[in-house]
Motif scaffolding. Structure first.
Motif, PDB file in Angstrom:
ATOM      1  N   LEU A 151       0.827  -1.212   0.000  1.00 14.87           N
ATOM      2  CA  LEU A 151       0.000   0.000   0.000  1.00 14.87           C
ATOM      3  C   LEU A 151       0.859   1.259   0.000  1.00 14.87           C
ATOM      4  CD1 LEU A 151      -2.855  -1.044   2.439  1.00 14.87           C
ATOM      5  CD2 LEU A 151      -2.958  -0.842  -0.049  1.00 14.87           C
ATOM      6  N   ILE A 152       1.949   1.253   0.757  1.00 15.95           N
ATOM      7  CA  ILE A 152       2.842   2.412   0.788  1.00 15.95           C
ATOM      8  C   ILE A 152       3.498   2.618  -0.577  1.00 15.95           C
ATOM      9  CG2 ILE A 152       5.032   3.256   1.755  1.00 15.95           C
ATOM     10  CD1 ILE A 152       4.112   1.978   4.436  1.00 15.95           C
ATOM     11  N   MET A 153       3.957   1.547  -1.194  1.00 16.98           N
ATOM     12  CA  MET A 153       4.595   1.666  -2.509  1.00 16.98           C
ATOM     13  C   MET A 153       3.596   2.141  -3.573  1.00 16.98           C
ATOM     14  SD  MET A 153       7.701   1.229  -1.993  1.00 16.98           S
ATOM     15  CE  MET A 153       8.269   1.243  -3.669  1.00 16.98           C
ATOM     16  N   VAL A 154       2.355   1.677  -3.497  1.00 21.23           N
ATOM     17  CA  VAL A 154       1.325   2.134  -4.445  1.00 21.23           C
ATOM     18  C   VAL A 154       1.065   3.625  -4.255  1.00 21.23           C
ATOM     19  CG1 VAL A 154      -1.136   1.952  -4.985  1.00 21.23           C
ATOM     20  CG2 VAL A 154       0.249  -0.116  -4.784  1.00 21.23           C
ATOM     21  N   ALA A 155       1.001   4.072  -3.007  1.00 20.22           N
ATOM     22  CA  ALA A 155       0.777   5.497  -2.738  1.00 20.22           C
ATOM     23  C   ALA A 155       1.941   6.332  -3.270  1.00 20.22           C
ATOM     24  CB  ALA A 155       0.588   5.724  -1.241  1.00 20.22           C
ATOM     25  N   LEU A 156       3.171   5.875  -3.031  1.00 16.71           N
ATOM     26  CA  LEU A 156       4.331   6.619  -3.524  1.00 16.71           C
ATOM     27  C   LEU A 156       4.366   6.654  -5.048  1.00 16.71           C
ATOM     28  CD1 LEU A 156       7.108   5.409  -1.044  1.00 16.71           C
ATOM     29  CD2 LEU A 156       6.049   7.665  -1.171  1.00 16.71           C
ATOM     30  N   ALA A 157       4.073   5.536  -5.679  1.00 14.77           N
ATOM     31  CA  ALA A 157       4.053   5.498  -7.143  1.00 14.77           C
ATOM     32  C   ALA A 157       2.961   6.415  -7.689  1.00 14.77           C
ATOM     33  CB  ALA A 157       3.855   4.065  -7.637  1.00 14.77           C
ATOM     34  N   SER A 158       1.813   6.441  -7.026  1.00 13.64           N
ATOM     35  CA  SER A 158       0.714   7.311  -7.467  1.00 13.64           C
ATOM     36  C   SER A 158       1.120   8.776  -7.399  1.00 13.64           C
ATOM     37  CB  SER A 158      -0.520   7.082  -6.596  1.00 13.64           C
ATOM     38  OG  SER A 158      -0.972   5.767  -6.722  1.00 13.64           O
ATOM     39  N   VAL A 159       1.750   9.181  -6.317  1.00 11.60           N
ATOM     40  CA  VAL A 159       2.190  10.571  -6.170  1.00 11.60           C
ATOM     41  C   VAL A 159       3.249  10.901  -7.227  1.00 11.60           C
ATOM     42  CG1 VAL A 159       3.414  12.173  -4.639  1.00 11.60           C
ATOM     43  CG2 VAL A 159       1.598  10.713  -3.734  1.00 11.60           C
ATOM     44  N   PHE A 160       4.191   9.984  -7.443  1.00  7.42           N
ATOM     45  CA  PHE A 160       5.231  10.209  -8.451  1.00  7.42           C
ATOM     46  C   PHE A 160       4.615  10.422  -9.832  1.00  7.42           C
ATOM     47  CE2 PHE A 160       7.783   8.280 -11.824  1.00  7.42           C
ATOM     48  CZ  PHE A 160       8.874   9.139 -11.815  1.00  7.42           C
ATOM     49  N   PHE A 161       3.683   9.540 -10.222  1.00  7.92           N
ATOM     50  CA  PHE A 161       3.090   9.662 -11.555  1.00  7.92           C
ATOM     51  C   PHE A 161       2.173  10.881 -11.652  1.00  7.92           C
ATOM     52  CE2 PHE A 161       4.253   5.101 -11.895  1.00  7.92           C
ATOM     53  CZ  PHE A 161       5.100   5.243 -12.985  1.00  7.92           C
ATOM     54  N   LEU A 162       1.536  11.285 -10.570  1.00  9.87           N
ATOM     55  CA  LEU A 162       0.726  12.499 -10.580  1.00  9.87           C
ATOM     56  C   LEU A 162       1.617  13.713 -10.843  1.00  9.87           C
ATOM     57  CD1 LEU A 162      -1.931  14.079 -10.023  1.00  9.87           C
ATOM     58  CD2 LEU A 162      -1.162  14.191  -7.643  1.00  9.87           C
ATOM     59  N   ILE A 163       2.720  13.799 -10.109  1.00 10.83           N
ATOM     60  CA  ILE A 163       3.638  14.939 -10.289  1.00 10.83           C
ATOM     61  C   ILE A 163       4.239  14.928 -11.690  1.00 10.83           C
ATOM     62  CG2 ILE A 163       5.841  15.918  -9.511  1.00 10.83           C
ATOM     63  CD1 ILE A 163       5.046  14.964  -6.665  1.00 10.83           C
ATOM     64  N   THR A 164       4.667  13.758 -12.160  1.00  4.94           N
ATOM     65  CA  THR A 164       5.240  13.652 -13.502  1.00  4.94           C
ATOM     66  C   THR A 164       4.231  14.065 -14.564  1.00  4.94           C
ATOM     67  OG1 THR A 164       6.653  11.841 -12.744  1.00  4.94           O
ATOM     68  CG2 THR A 164       6.362  12.077 -15.116  1.00  4.94           C
ATOM     69  N   ASP A 165       2.989  13.629 -14.416  1.00  7.66           N
ATOM     70  CA  ASP A 165       1.944  13.982 -15.377  1.00  7.66           C
ATOM     71  C   ASP A 165       1.688  15.487 -15.382  1.00  7.66           C
ATOM     72  OD1 ASP A 165      -0.222  13.328 -17.243  1.00  7.66           O
ATOM     73  OD2 ASP A 165      -1.559  13.858 -15.577  1.00  7.66           O
ATOM     74  N   GLN A 166       1.660  16.089 -14.211  1.00  5.87           N
ATOM     75  CA  GLN A 166       1.422  17.531 -14.131  1.00  5.87           C
ATOM     76  C   GLN A 166       2.565  18.310 -14.785  1.00  5.87           C
ATOM     77  OE1 GLN A 166      -1.372  19.127 -12.915  1.00  5.87           O
ATOM     78  NE2 GLN A 166      -2.198  17.053 -12.823  1.00  5.87           N
ATOM     79  N   VAL A 167       3.793  17.916 -14.494  1.00  2.85           N
ATOM     80  CA  VAL A 167       4.960  18.613 -15.068  1.00  2.85           C
ATOM     81  C   VAL A 167       4.966  18.471 -16.589  1.00  2.85           C
ATOM     82  CG1 VAL A 167       7.484  18.577 -15.225  1.00  2.85           C
ATOM     83  CG2 VAL A 167       6.362  18.466 -12.984  1.00  2.85           C
ATOM     84  N   LEU A 168       4.770  17.261 -17.083  1.00  2.00           N
ATOM     85  CA  LEU A 168       4.756  17.062 -18.537  1.00  2.00           C
ATOM     86  C   LEU A 168       3.593  17.803 -19.197  1.00  2.00           C
ATOM     87  CD1 LEU A 168       5.745  13.296 -18.819  1.00  2.00           C
ATOM     88  CD2 LEU A 168       7.136  15.294 -19.354  1.00  2.00           C
ATOM     89  N   GLY A 169       2.446  17.850 -18.535  1.00  2.00           N
ATOM     90  CA  GLY A 169       1.306  18.598 -19.079  1.00  2.00           C
ATOM     91  C   GLY A 169       1.609  20.076 -19.204  1.00  2.00           C
ATOM     92  N   HIS A 170       2.241  20.639 -18.174  1.00  2.00           N
ATOM     93  CA  HIS A 170       2.610  22.061 -18.234  1.00  2.00           C
ATOM     94  C   HIS A 170       3.653  22.309 -19.326  1.00  2.00           C
ATOM     95  CE1 HIS A 170       0.239  23.511 -14.911  1.00  2.00           C
ATOM     96  NE2 HIS A 170       0.720  22.555 -14.117  1.00  2.00           N
ATOM     97  N   LEU A 171       4.611  21.393 -19.467  1.00  2.00           N
ATOM     98  CA  LEU A 171       5.621  21.547 -20.522  1.00  2.00           C
ATOM     99  C   LEU A 171       4.985  21.490 -21.915  1.00  2.00           C
ATOM    100  CD1 LEU A 171       8.600  19.417 -19.163  1.00  2.00           C
ATOM    101  CD2 LEU A 171       8.513  21.896 -19.449  1.00  2.00           C
ATOM    102  N   VAL A 172       4.071  20.590 -22.136  1.00  2.00           N
ATOM    103  CA  VAL A 172       3.409  20.480 -23.440  1.00  2.00           C
ATOM    104  C   VAL A 172       2.597  21.739 -23.713  1.00  2.00           C
ATOM    105  CG1 VAL A 172       1.609  19.236 -24.705  1.00  2.00           C
ATOM    106  CG2 VAL A 172       3.393  17.961 -23.513  1.00  2.00           C
ATOM    107  N   ASN A 173       1.872  22.233 -22.719  1.00  2.00           N
ATOM    108  CA  ASN A 173       1.104  23.476 -22.906  1.00  2.00           C
ATOM    109  C   ASN A 173       2.025  24.645 -23.226  1.00  2.00           C
ATOM    110  OD1 ASN A 173      -1.472  22.458 -22.597  1.00  2.00           O
ATOM    111  ND2 ASN A 173      -1.460  22.741 -20.372  1.00  2.00           N
ATOM    112  N   TRP A 174       3.164  24.703 -22.543  1.00  2.00           N
ATOM    113  CA  TRP A 174       4.118  25.787 -22.792  1.00  2.00           C
ATOM    114  C   TRP A 174       4.661  25.719 -24.222  1.00  2.00           C
ATOM    115  CZ3 TRP A 174       9.604  25.592 -23.378  1.00  2.00           C
ATOM    116  CH2 TRP A 174      10.214  26.840 -23.364  1.00  2.00           C
ATOM    117  N   VAL A 175       5.024  24.518 -24.690  1.00  2.00           N
ATOM    118  CA  VAL A 175       5.550  24.356 -26.040  1.00  2.00           C
ATOM    119  C   VAL A 175       4.469  24.704 -27.075  1.00  2.00           C
ATOM    120  CG1 VAL A 175       6.321  22.627 -27.717  1.00  2.00           C
ATOM    121  CG2 VAL A 175       7.314  22.677 -25.418  1.00  2.00           C
TER     122      VAL A 175
END
Length: 65
Positions: free
Chosen positions: A36-60
């Motif tokens: 459960l802890i590893m799933v939570a950490l992976a979820s947070v990691f992918f949420l942050i990665t998705d947000q960063v990549l989304g902002h980069l794509v919008n900027w480009v």
């Protein structure tokens, strides 16, 4: 081809299950918590990665407009 015998099948299954080493409840709970802890950490990691990549794509895309 041999005929299927349900009684023999059940006996074989019981023999195989008796060979299994079952974990203790403490081990089950610790492993469950670790998963459960590893799933939570992976979820947070992918949420942050998705947000960063989304902002980069919008900027480009805004640069090209």
């Amino acid at each position: 081809m041999s005929k299927f015998n349900p009684f023999e099948f059940v006996q074989e299954v019981r023999q195989e299950v008796s060979k299994v080493t079952w974990p203790a409840w403490k081990e089950v709970w610790i492993t469950t918590l670790m998963v459960l802890i590893m799933v939570a950490l992976a979820s947070v990691f992918f949420l942050i990665t998705d947000q960063v990549l989304g902002h980069l794509v919008n900027w480009v895309l805004r640069l090209g407009a």
